[in-house]
Enzyme design. Structure first.
Site, PDB file in Angstrom:
ATOM      1  N   LYS A 259     -65.779 -63.929 -39.443  1.00 26.42           N
ATOM      2  CA  LYS A 259     -67.156 -64.514 -39.479  1.00 26.42           C
ATOM      3  C   LYS A 259     -68.176 -64.623 -38.597  1.00 26.42           C
ATOM      4  O   LYS A 259     -67.298 -64.990 -37.377  1.00 26.42           O
ATOM      5  CB  LYS A 259     -66.885 -65.905 -40.235  1.00 26.42           C
TER       6      LYS A 259
ATOM      7  N   LYS B 241     -57.561 -78.144 -37.233  1.00 23.61           N
ATOM      8  CA  LYS B 241     -58.020 -78.819 -35.734  1.00 23.61           C
ATOM      9  C   LYS B 241     -56.893 -79.446 -34.968  1.00 23.61           C
ATOM     10  O   LYS B 241     -56.470 -79.327 -33.699  1.00 23.61           O
ATOM     11  CB  LYS B 241     -59.302 -79.511 -36.036  1.00 23.61           C
TER      12      LYS B 241
ATOM     13  N   LYS C 230     -71.046 -69.398 -34.264  1.00 25.54           N
ATOM     14  CA  LYS C 230     -71.596 -69.917 -32.945  1.00 25.54           C
ATOM     15  C   LYS C 230     -70.754 -70.049 -32.081  1.00 25.54           C
ATOM     16  O   LYS C 230     -71.135 -70.049 -30.860  1.00 25.54           O
ATOM     17  CB  LYS C 230     -72.155 -71.461 -33.429  1.00 25.54           C
TER      18      LYS C 230
END
Ligand code: AMP
Ligand code: TRP
Length: 334
Positions: A197, A114, A200
């Site tokens: 994957k 990140k 969300k």
């Protein structure tokens, strides 16, 4: 006999969970809650490490909790609560941060990814200490097992290291938890992009099945899911990721073996197979969605359930925190 403790949680990072969360996490949790003394949190403090609209975060937190319950987490049996309702989390995280190495935290791959993506100036200290807060979640409850996806395994390993380090330095305060890593068969992929994957935060909505969506919409997405040209319903993750993913979903929701489903659809086309799966998905999620919407219709009642569960969590967490404060030498307030 005392049941072993289990801890897990999810971030309230979307209005609806997707069926990867359901199959990969909630179905397991529901099963495990009978044999464990289970704690399930909605980790809203962790969600603060991403940009949020405050009203939306509150709403997502309620929605995530409602979906836990709708999926079968029993708030009278398991302790289902909101992380920020239990103050001990932030307090223990502080103490643990003082025994966590700077380099050690810097080696967490999720943080490295990140911070590399967003740059150091857009990377908060909260993102850096995220795994320490996660360790506090787990250790406060003397958790024996922690079911997580494999991306969280390193964080549970850090939790174990911190628990052992603390116990050695200050005396036994924590149970050293064991990570239980989600099975490969529980991993669900994007319907349009079946090698990544289901998530969300997917770029496109067409490949994601949302728990709170109108099931008819999910059925349509299944009919449009990416497959291949072979025309045979057969599991082959390498060469047929789309069909294999649909088979995984089918098997997970029906409890049937993949081979049995392959046999059932032998000599039939993908259209039939997708129709069959769409029916399975609609049958599974119609009641779950209904129950979640019902709970969300009465937020005051939902908040009462969460408050009662937070009180149960408080009792366990406060005892651990008091012991930790004592052991590290903080003066007790009288
Ligand atoms: P996340 O949505 O990434 O915060 O994940 C919350 C939980 O759902 C974790 O236990 C994940 O491992 C699980 N999960 C998320 N996406 C998937 C997926 N596509 N397949 C299986 N499990 C998933
Ligand atoms: N970091 C976890 C995730 O993103 C969520 C989480 C926070 C968690 N605290 C936890 C999971 C404690 C298990 C135990 O999925």
């Amino acid at each position: 006999m005392k049941k072993p403790r289990l801890y897990s949680g999810m971030q309230p990072s979307a209005d609806s969970l997707q069926i990867g969360n359901y199959i990969g996490a909630l179905l397991q949790w529901r099963q495990l809650q009978t044999s464990y003394d289970a704690f399930f949190s909605v980790v809203d403090l962790h969600a603060l490490t991403q940009p949020n609209n405050p009203e939306e975060l509150r709403e997502k937190t309620r929605r995530t909790a409602a979906q836990y319950i709708a999926a079968g987490i029993e708030p009278s049996q398991s302790t289902l609560y909101v992380q920020s309702h239990v103050r001990a989390h932030a307090e223990l995280a502080w103490v643990l941060s003082t025994i966590t190495g700077y380099g050690e935290a810097g080696r967490m791959t999720q943080f490295k990814d990140k911070s590399a993506r967003y740059g150091t100036d857009s990377t908060s200290v909260g993102l850096f200490t995220y795994p320490v807060l996660m360790a506090a979640d787990i250790l406060l409850y003397q958790s024996d097992v922690v079911p997580v996806g494999d991306d969280q395994k390193q964080h549970v390993e850090l939790t174990r290291d911190l628990a052992e380090r603390f116990n050695k330095r200050f005396g036994e305060a924590f149970t050293v938890p064991i990570p239980v890593i989600q099975k490969d068969t529980a991993r669900i992929y994007d319907l349009q992009n079946p090698t990544s994957k289901m998530s969300k935060s997917a770029e496109s909505d067409a490949g994601v099945l949302w728990m709170l969506d109108d099931p008819a919409k999910s059925a349509k997405k299944i009919m449009r899911a990416v497959t291949d040209n072979e025309g045979v319903v057969r599991f082959d993750r390498e060469n047929k990721p789309g069909v294999s993913n649909l088979l995984t979903i089918y098997a997970a929701l029906t409890g049937r073996q993949i081979a049995t489903i392959e046999d059932e659809y032998a000599g039939r086309g993908y259209g039939d197979f997708k129709k069959g799966l769409a029916e399975v998905v609609v049958a599974e999620f119609e009641p779950v969605r209904g129950r979640a919407l019902e709970l969300l219709d009465d937020p005051a009642e939902l908040d009462r359930i969460l408050a009662a569960n937070a009180a149960r969590a408080d009792a366990v967490a406060d005892a651990t925190l008091a012991d930790v404060y004592e052991k590290v030498g903080l003066l007790r307030r009288v």
